[in-house]
Write a protein that holds these residues in place. Structure first.
Motif, PDB file in Angstrom:
ATOM      1  N   TYR A   1      -7.708   6.749   3.863  1.00 42.86           N
ATOM      2  CA  TYR A   1      -8.092   6.135   2.592  1.00 42.86           C
ATOM      3  C   TYR A   1      -6.905   6.049   1.641  1.00 42.86           C
ATOM      4  O   TYR A   1      -6.616   4.982   1.087  1.00 42.86           O
ATOM      5  CB  TYR A   1      -9.220   6.921   1.926  1.00 42.86           C
ATOM      6  N   THR A   2      -6.210   7.158   1.442  1.00 36.33           N
ATOM      7  CA  THR A   2      -5.138   7.213   0.446  1.00 36.33           C
ATOM      8  C   THR A   2      -4.030   6.221   0.759  1.00 36.33           C
ATOM      9  O   THR A   2      -3.519   5.536  -0.138  1.00 36.33           O
ATOM     10  CB  THR A   2      -4.567   8.636   0.347  1.00 36.33           C
TER      11      THR A   2
ATOM     12  N   SER B   1      -8.206   2.749  -7.861  1.00 34.57           N
ATOM     13  CA  SER B   1      -7.960   3.092  -6.458  1.00 34.57           C
ATOM     14  C   SER B   1      -9.082   3.902  -5.828  1.00 34.57           C
ATOM     15  O   SER B   1      -9.137   4.040  -4.603  1.00 34.57           O
ATOM     16  CB  SER B   1      -6.656   3.890  -6.337  1.00 34.57           C
ATOM     17  N   GLY B   2      -9.952   4.460  -6.651  1.00 36.59           N
ATOM     18  CA  GLY B   2     -10.947   5.389  -6.131  1.00 36.59           C
ATOM     19  C   GLY B   2     -10.416   6.801  -6.015  1.00 36.59           C
ATOM     20  O   GLY B   2     -11.151   7.714  -5.621  1.00 36.59           O
TER      21      GLY B   2
ATOM     22  N   THR C   1       0.843  -1.190   0.000  1.00 37.94           N
ATOM     23  CA  THR C   1       0.000   0.000   0.000  1.00 37.94           C
ATOM     24  C   THR C   1       0.885   1.249   0.000  1.00 37.94           C
ATOM     25  O   THR C   1       2.090   1.176   0.272  1.00 37.94           O
ATOM     26  CB  THR C   1      -0.905   0.029   1.238  1.00 37.94           C
ATOM     27  N   LEU C   2       0.263   2.377  -0.300  1.00 38.23           N
ATOM     28  CA  LEU C   2       1.011   3.630  -0.219  1.00 38.23           C
ATOM     29  C   LEU C   2       1.480   3.880   1.207  1.00 38.23           C
ATOM     30  O   LEU C   2       2.535   4.475   1.434  1.00 38.23           O
ATOM     31  CB  LEU C   2       0.154   4.783  -0.722  1.00 38.23           C
ATOM     32  N   GLY C   3       0.708   3.388   2.184  1.00 39.39           N
ATOM     33  CA  GLY C   3       1.146   3.492   3.570  1.00 39.39           C
ATOM     34  C   GLY C   3       2.367   2.647   3.858  1.00 39.39           C
ATOM     35  O   GLY C   3       3.224   3.021   4.668  1.00 39.39           O
ATOM     36  N   ASP C   4       2.465   1.485   3.190  1.00 36.86           N
ATOM     37  CA  ASP C   4       3.669   0.652   3.337  1.00 36.86           C
ATOM     38  C   ASP C   4       4.885   1.350   2.741  1.00 36.86           C
ATOM     39  O   ASP C   4       5.991   1.281   3.297  1.00 36.86           O
ATOM     40  CB  ASP C   4       3.475  -0.694   2.625  1.00 36.86           C
ATOM     41  N   VAL C   5       4.693   1.980   1.591  1.00 34.79           N
ATOM     42  CA  VAL C   5       5.814   2.614   0.893  1.00 34.79           C
ATOM     43  C   VAL C   5       6.265   3.874   1.618  1.00 34.79           C
ATOM     44  O   VAL C   5       7.455   4.084   1.870  1.00 34.79           O
ATOM     45  CB  VAL C   5       5.425   2.941  -0.561  1.00 34.79           C
ATOM     46  N   PHE C   6       5.306   4.713   1.959  1.00 31.22           N
ATOM     47  CA  PHE C   6       5.618   5.970   2.651  1.00 31.22           C
ATOM     48  C   PHE C   6       5.198   5.794   4.111  1.00 31.22           C
ATOM     49  O   PHE C   6       4.087   6.142   4.512  1.00 31.22           O
ATOM     50  CB  PHE C   6       4.873   7.136   2.004  1.00 31.22           C
ATOM     51  N   ASN C   7       6.095   5.205   4.899  1.00 29.12           N
ATOM     52  CA  ASN C   7       5.725   4.809   6.258  1.00 29.12           C
ATOM     53  C   ASN C   7       6.154   5.807   7.321  1.00 29.12           C
ATOM     54  O   ASN C   7       6.208   5.491   8.506  1.00 29.12           O
ATOM     55  CB  ASN C   7       6.281   3.414   6.584  1.00 29.12           C
TER      56      ASN C   7
ATOM     57  N   ILE D   1      -0.378  -0.650  -4.798  1.00 30.38           N
ATOM     58  CA  ILE D   1       0.352  -0.359  -6.035  1.00 30.38           C
ATOM     59  C   ILE D   1      -0.433  -0.874  -7.232  1.00 30.38           C
ATOM     60  O   ILE D   1      -0.537  -0.211  -8.262  1.00 30.38           O
ATOM     61  CB  ILE D   1       1.755  -0.990  -5.999  1.00 30.38           C
ATOM     62  N   GLU D   2      -1.032  -2.057  -7.103  1.00 30.25           N
ATOM     63  CA  GLU D   2      -1.813  -2.599  -8.211  1.00 30.25           C
ATOM     64  C   GLU D   2      -2.995  -1.692  -8.539  1.00 30.25           C
ATOM     65  O   GLU D   2      -3.313  -1.470  -9.713  1.00 30.25           O
ATOM     66  CB  GLU D   2      -2.291  -4.012  -7.899  1.00 30.25           C
ATOM     67  N   GLU D   3      -3.648  -1.154  -7.526  1.00 28.35           N
ATOM     68  CA  GLU D   3      -4.758  -0.232  -7.775  1.00 28.35           C
ATOM     69  C   GLU D   3      -4.289   1.034  -8.467  1.00 28.35           C
ATOM     70  O   GLU D   3      -5.002   1.586  -9.321  1.00 28.35           O
ATOM     71  CB  GLU D   3      -5.459   0.111  -6.464  1.00 28.35           C
TER      72      GLU D   3
END
Length: 376
Positions: free
Chosen positions: A136-137, A150-151, A117-123, A142-144
């Motif tokens: 939400y963001t 992704s919405g 997730t973006l949270g995993d990448v930018f932790n 990454i796949e979304e």
């Protein structure tokens, strides 16, 4: 409004119809992309090539360049008299497909996962403290982001993000965009805030015009900007001089993830051939895994709401050519008709560059004229 789709069809028709270029293909041909592209002995001389050139000649003057490779050789090429084929030109949203390649390479080496997730990448929590709707963001995968499910959606045209666009003449604004600008996000936090969250949430395809998020993903997981990454790990293997590449960036020095790369037709064709060769830059040189390329070109989501007969992979369009009497095509395509299309069965790459600014009617008439003239 953005005039992408009619020229997607034109780009496909220009090089990918079965009758376009008559060269038999018995087996897969892997060419060494680090060397100069070779011209076919029948370059611009076959009946199909002549039909294509005649169609170009009788169509709009806005066609800048056309190049068709078959089995790795240049079988047809056209350059308008006022154009230098070595000059680069903005490929606009075809840049998205190039970004898919970078993401795939990080996935191949284990530095990134489709499920991250973006949270995993930018932790770093201080990043998300400054992001609206952070919960939400940061849950988007990454796949979304690759499939645009992704919405996260484009800001409304009335928002501050589009405040500099003259919607009476948006083409002139977009055409003149270049160099350093923050359309899509001026830094990481701005980029994470730039897109809106759709009320119905994730799952459906929503085409995103501009975003710098994936560029920051590449930086976070590789330590390199997209241009630095490509300079080190892609360009030398596919015969592109990094010093010849221009790529729009924001104030933070981040290249735009979804637009702004400038390539000439030879460079566009090399990228197309790399994808056609399923990630092989030569017989003994691989840039990205065949598995990732296949996933990128496979239907991941229905995009027919955007245009009938189209689906979407990982930042690549898949066009169902049955309605035009041909096989399916995989395309990188950008504003105004900047197009790179491939067809695996025909071992063909088609490149198209056009001036932006045609009316919708002119785009449609160009498509019809080329199709009827070249492929009837």
């Amino acid at each position: 409004m953005y005039r992408y789709l009619p020229l997607t069809a034109v780009g496909a028709l220009l090089g990918l119809a079965p009758t376009a270029i008559a060269i038999a293909s018995a087996s897969s041909s892997i060419v060494d992309l680090s060397t100069e592209l070779q011209y076919s002995e029948s370059h611009n001389a076959s009946p199909g090539a002549q039909s294509l050139l005649d169609a170009i000649d009788s169509s709009t003057d806005s066609i800048r360049t056309v190049m068709v490779l078959e089995r790795g050789q240049i079988v047809t090429s056209y350059v308008r008299d006022d154009i230098d084929a070595s000059d680069t030109y903005n490929i606009y949203s075809a840049t998205k497909s190039f970004m898919s390649l970078l993401v795939g390479m990080l996935i191949d080496e284990g530095s990134l996962s489709l499920d991250d997730t973006l949270g995993d990448v930018f932790n770093n929590s201080t990043v998300w403290e400054n992001v609206d709707k952070a919960n939400y963001t940061q849950s988007n995968t990454i796949e979304e982001m690759l499939t645009m499910t992704s919405g996260l959606v484009n800001p409304p045209v009335s928002s501050e993000a589009y405040s500099n666009v003259d919607w009476e003449d948006p083409t002139s604004y977009i055409e003149n965009l270049g160099g350093v600008h923050n359309y899509g996000g001026g830094d990481l936090i701005d980029s994470l805030n730039y897109l809106e969250v759709k009320e119905s949430g994730r799952g459906d395809f929503d085409y995103i015009l501009m975003s710098q998020i994936l560029g920051y993903v590449v930086l976070e997981r590789s330590g390199l900007t997209p241009l630095e990454f490509a300079t080190e790990r892609i360009f030398p293997f596919i015969g592109i001089d990094p010093n010849a590449i221009e790529w729009d960036e924001n104030d933070d020095g981040m290249q735009h993830s979804f637009s702004g790369m400038k390539l000439n037709p030879d460079q566009m064709a090399r990228f197309g051939q790399l994808i056609l060769q399923r990630g092989l830059a030569g017989p003994d040189s691989r840039v990205v895994s065949e598995e990732y390329v296949e996933m990128s070109l496979s239907t991941q989501v229905d995009a027919s709401s955007f245009f009938p007969g189209m689906t979407y992979g990982y930042l690549f369009w898949k066009i169902d050519g049955a309605m035009m009497g041909m096989g399916s095509m995989d395309c990188a395509q950008g504003f105004g008709g900047q197009t790179i299309c491939i067809n695996k069965e025909l071992e063909r790459v088609s490149v198209l560059q056009m001036d932006v600014g045609l009316s919708d009617q002119e785009y449609g008439m160009t498509m019809i004229r080329l199709a009827i003239t070249a492929f009837s």
